[in-house]
Design a protein around this motif. Structure first.
Motif, PDB file in Angstrom:
ATOM      1  N   VAL A 181      46.976  48.331   9.203  1.00  0.00           N
ATOM      2  CA  VAL A 181      46.240  48.538   7.953  1.00  0.00           C
ATOM      3  C   VAL A 181      45.214  47.429   7.700  1.00  0.00           C
ATOM      4  O   VAL A 181      44.056  47.689   7.372  1.00  0.00           O
ATOM      5  CB  VAL A 181      47.216  48.613   6.761  1.00  0.00           C
ATOM      6  CG1 VAL A 181      46.459  48.701   5.435  1.00  0.00           C
ATOM      7  CG2 VAL A 181      48.165  49.801   6.912  1.00  0.00           C
ATOM      8  N   MET A 182      45.635  46.194   7.868  1.00  0.00           N
ATOM      9  CA  MET A 182      44.852  45.071   7.378  1.00  0.00           C
ATOM     10  C   MET A 182      43.596  44.726   8.180  1.00  0.00           C
ATOM     11  O   MET A 182      42.586  44.306   7.587  1.00  0.00           O
ATOM     12  CB  MET A 182      45.748  43.843   7.254  1.00  0.00           C
ATOM     13  CG  MET A 182      46.772  43.974   6.148  1.00  0.00           C
ATOM     14  SD  MET A 182      46.043  44.085   4.499  1.00  0.00           S
ATOM     15  CE  MET A 182      45.460  42.418   4.281  1.00  0.00           C
ATOM     16  N   PRO A 183      43.591  44.858   9.513  1.00  0.00           N
ATOM     17  CA  PRO A 183      42.377  44.433  10.234  1.00  0.00           C
ATOM     18  C   PRO A 183      41.094  45.096   9.753  1.00  0.00           C
ATOM     19  O   PRO A 183      40.065  44.426   9.618  1.00  0.00           O
ATOM     20  CB  PRO A 183      42.700  44.810  11.692  1.00  0.00           C
ATOM     21  CG  PRO A 183      44.181  44.718  11.775  1.00  0.00           C
ATOM     22  CD  PRO A 183      44.677  45.219  10.442  1.00  0.00           C
ATOM     23  N   GLU A 184      41.143  46.403   9.469  1.00  0.00           N
ATOM     24  CA  GLU A 184      39.932  47.089   9.013  1.00  0.00           C
ATOM     25  C   GLU A 184      39.474  46.541   7.662  1.00  0.00           C
ATOM     26  O   GLU A 184      38.270  46.384   7.423  1.00  0.00           O
ATOM     27  CB  GLU A 184      40.171  48.595   8.931  1.00  0.00           C
ATOM     28  CG  GLU A 184      38.917  49.391   8.610  1.00  0.00           C
ATOM     29  CD  GLU A 184      39.135  50.887   8.624  1.00  0.00           C
ATOM     30  OE1 GLU A 184      38.131  51.629   8.579  1.00  0.00           O
ATOM     31  OE2 GLU A 184      40.303  51.324   8.670  1.00  0.00           O
ATOM     32  N   LEU A 185      40.416  46.245   6.785  1.00  0.00           N
ATOM     33  CA  LEU A 185      40.070  45.724   5.465  1.00  0.00           C
ATOM     34  C   LEU A 185      39.486  44.317   5.571  1.00  0.00           C
ATOM     35  O   LEU A 185      38.475  43.985   4.947  1.00  0.00           O
ATOM     36  CB  LEU A 185      41.296  45.722   4.557  1.00  0.00           C
ATOM     37  CG  LEU A 185      41.691  47.040   3.880  1.00  0.00           C
ATOM     38  CD1 LEU A 185      42.157  48.067   4.896  1.00  0.00           C
ATOM     39  CD2 LEU A 185      42.796  46.811   2.850  1.00  0.00           C
ATOM     40  N   ILE A 186      40.125  43.497   6.398  1.00  0.00           N
ATOM     41  CA  ILE A 186      39.679  42.113   6.547  1.00  0.00           C
ATOM     42  C   ILE A 186      38.303  42.042   7.207  1.00  0.00           C
ATOM     43  O   ILE A 186      37.497  41.155   6.913  1.00  0.00           O
ATOM     44  CB  ILE A 186      40.710  41.318   7.370  1.00  0.00           C
ATOM     45  CG1 ILE A 186      42.037  41.212   6.591  1.00  0.00           C
ATOM     46  CG2 ILE A 186      40.190  39.933   7.723  1.00  0.00           C
ATOM     47  CD1 ILE A 186      43.182  40.710   7.436  1.00  0.00           C
ATOM     48  N   SER A 187      38.034  43.001   8.090  1.00  0.00           N
ATOM     49  CA  SER A 187      36.808  42.951   8.901  1.00  0.00           C
ATOM     50  C   SER A 187      35.538  42.974   8.069  1.00  0.00           C
ATOM     51  O   SER A 187      34.482  42.531   8.530  1.00  0.00           O
ATOM     52  CB  SER A 187      36.787  44.115   9.890  1.00  0.00           C
ATOM     53  OG  SER A 187      36.594  45.360   9.227  1.00  0.00           O
ATOM     54  N   MET A 188      35.614  43.483   6.838  1.00  0.00           N
ATOM     55  CA  MET A 188      34.418  43.561   6.001  1.00  0.00           C
ATOM     56  C   MET A 188      34.344  42.442   4.971  1.00  0.00           C
ATOM     57  O   MET A 188      33.416  42.390   4.162  1.00  0.00           O
ATOM     58  CB  MET A 188      34.369  44.928   5.310  1.00  0.00           C
ATOM     59  CG  MET A 188      34.094  46.075   6.261  1.00  0.00           C
ATOM     60  SD  MET A 188      34.155  47.713   5.468  1.00  0.00           S
ATOM     61  CE  MET A 188      35.924  48.063   5.528  1.00  0.00           C
ATOM     62  N   SER A 189      35.325  41.552   4.981  1.00  0.00           N
ATOM     63  CA  SER A 189      35.354  40.464   4.008  1.00  0.00           C
ATOM     64  C   SER A 189      34.485  39.303   4.454  1.00  0.00           C
ATOM     65  O   SER A 189      34.280  39.073   5.648  1.00  0.00           O
ATOM     66  CB  SER A 189      36.793  39.996   3.792  1.00  0.00           C
ATOM     67  OG  SER A 189      37.569  41.040   3.211  1.00  0.00           O
ATOM     68  N   THR A 190      33.970  38.568   3.485  1.00  0.00           N
ATOM     69  CA  THR A 190      33.069  37.445   3.725  1.00  0.00           C
ATOM     70  C   THR A 190      33.805  36.112   3.663  1.00  0.00           C
ATOM     71  O   THR A 190      33.577  35.220   4.480  1.00  0.00           O
ATOM     72  CB  THR A 190      31.948  37.434   2.661  1.00  0.00           C
ATOM     73  OG1 THR A 190      31.444  38.752   2.478  1.00  0.00           O
ATOM     74  CG2 THR A 190      30.812  36.509   3.067  1.00  0.00           C
ATOM     75  N   VAL A 191      34.679  35.981   2.672  1.00  0.00           N
ATOM     76  CA  VAL A 191      35.462  34.770   2.449  1.00  0.00           C
ATOM     77  C   VAL A 191      36.935  35.156   2.469  1.00  0.00           C
ATOM     78  O   VAL A 191      37.344  36.099   1.785  1.00  0.00           O
ATOM     79  CB  VAL A 191      35.114  34.110   1.099  1.00  0.00           C
ATOM     80  CG1 VAL A 191      36.003  32.901   0.843  1.00  0.00           C
ATOM     81  CG2 VAL A 191      33.643  33.726   1.048  1.00  0.00           C
ATOM     82  N   VAL A 192      37.735  34.436   3.247  1.00  0.00           N
ATOM     83  CA  VAL A 192      39.149  34.759   3.369  1.00  0.00           C
ATOM     84  C   VAL A 192      39.984  33.511   3.124  1.00  0.00           C
ATOM     85  O   VAL A 192      39.727  32.449   3.709  1.00  0.00           O
ATOM     86  CB  VAL A 192      39.470  35.331   4.767  1.00  0.00           C
ATOM     87  CG1 VAL A 192      40.970  35.550   4.925  1.00  0.00           C
ATOM     88  CG2 VAL A 192      38.732  36.648   4.989  1.00  0.00           C
ATOM     89  N   LEU A 193      40.970  33.642   2.229  1.00  0.00           N
ATOM     90  CA  LEU A 193      41.969  32.598   2.011  1.00  0.00           C
ATOM     91  C   LEU A 193      43.201  32.978   2.826  1.00  0.00           C
ATOM     92  O   LEU A 193      43.787  34.048   2.606  1.00  0.00           O
ATOM     93  CB  LEU A 193      42.314  32.496   0.521  1.00  0.00           C
ATOM     94  CG  LEU A 193      43.394  31.494   0.107  1.00  0.00           C
ATOM     95  CD1 LEU A 193      42.995  30.073   0.458  1.00  0.00           C
ATOM     96  CD2 LEU A 193      43.689  31.602  -1.390  1.00  0.00           C
TER      97      LEU A 193
END
Length: 343
Positions: A181-193
């Motif tokens: 689930v998460m890789p696709e969501l993370i792939s479009m993020s700019t800043v990640v904590l």
């Protein structure tokens, strides 16, 4: 700045003082949630916050959302449907006894949403930023699809996206593997904590012993490995932030953070917090204040320092969210008389 956050608003029930669940005959009610907490923090700093969620159309649902509006957050896009408010129970830790959380979120109003519940094109019109956390896709297949839709629309509109990965193993109960689930969501993020636990559970990226380095005051950490791995895997990610915590006991922590931006690591001040009042919301208050620093100061060192100062103040405040203003935070950062009465 118009900032949109998206996630579940919860009722928190906490025994008074340091009572354990087994001793409690009354509970204090507090409303909050990771994304609402971040929204409230940012609102105190002058931004136009829009919080998106779904709540039951009951007295409790409307009471909960009034708590968010009280702090200046726009809730025009909140939906009211379903019957149940998401709940969690918190037993506060003290000294050597750690805290405990029990969730009651199954079949909540928010968990019943899907990708068609919200009109994201309209909600995100004119937005300068979108923020989500890994808690939302953990709740149900519908919330995961709704989160993906929101992120996809924001990405297509060119809106910067931040994510606090916030892995919560107790929430992934609907049969989905987080790694699917998460890789696709993370792939479009700019800043990640993120930290090593987050990336291992969400992405299968696991450090080896050689990836850990000694960080003075915090033991062996691998934020350099985590940061470089995320940026290499997901080109849209421009910045990786890691908070550093040394837990001496439940009410005494050392607290700092590191930012990886444009190939450089930036380290923050270390705070020795020996009388923590409330652990809940520390990361959310950091995220809100860090984003404010990024948007207003345009400087990663200043953003990190501001975020660490804000979250250190939050840990002295009961409840889920930080209500400190920018002026208060800057006073704390620059003061040589910490803890004195301001006269």
């Amino acid at each position: 700045m118009k900032i949109v956050t998206f996630g579940e608003l919860l009722m928190r029930l906490t025994p008074p003082g340091n009572f354990r669940f087994a001793q409690a005959d009354t509970y204090r009610v507090v409303y909050g949630g990771a994304e609402a907490n971040t929204a409230i923090s940012l609102s105190q700093m002058g931004h136009k916050l829009h919080y998106v969620t779904q709540l039951p159309d009951t007295m409790i649902g409307h009471t909960a959302i009034r708590e968010v509006t009280k702090w200046g957050v726009n809730v025009d896009d909140v939906k009211f449907s379903g019957e149940k408010m998401g709940i969690y129970f918190l037993e506060r830790g003290v000294s050597v006894r750690g805290g405990q959380i029990i969730y009651d979120r199954k079949n909540s109003s928010f968990s019943e949403i899907d990708e068609n519940t919200f009109d994201w094109e309209t909600i995100l019109e004119g937005a300068d930023w979108f923020h989500w956390t890994g808690i939302t896709p953990a709740l149900s297949e519908g919330t995961a699809k709704a989160c993906l839709k929101a992120i996809t629309v924001a990405h297509k509109m060119g809106i910067p996206i931040s994510c606090d990965l916030n892995y919560r193993g107790m929430l992934w109960k609907y049969g989905a593997d987080p790694k699917s689930v998460m890789p696709e969501l993370i792939s479009m993020s700019t800043v990640v904590l993120a930290n090593e636990k987050d990336v291992a559970n969400y992405l299968g990226i696991e450090p080896t012993e050689a990836d850990y380095q000694e960080v003075e005051g915090f033991g062996k950490r691998c934020h350099e490995f985590v940061s470089k791995a995320l940026v290499a895997e997901f080109p849209n990610i421009k910045t990786v932030v890691t908070t550093l915590r040394q837990t001496i006991n439940a009410t005494h922590n050392r607290w700092s953070g590191v930012v990886y931006h444009e190939g450089n690591f930036i380290t923050g001040k270390v705070y020795d917090l020996n009388s923590i009042v409330e652990r809940i919301g520390g990361g959310d208050s950091f995220m809100g204040a860090y984003l404010h620093g990024v948007l207003e100061y345009k400087d990663q060192q200043m953003a990190l320092d501001f975020g660490l100062a804000a979250s250190s103040l939050k840990l002295t405040v009961p409840g889920d969210y930080n209500i400190a203003s920018e002026k208060e935070i800057n006073h704390f950062m620059n003061s040589k008389s910490v803890g004195r009465i301001n006269r």
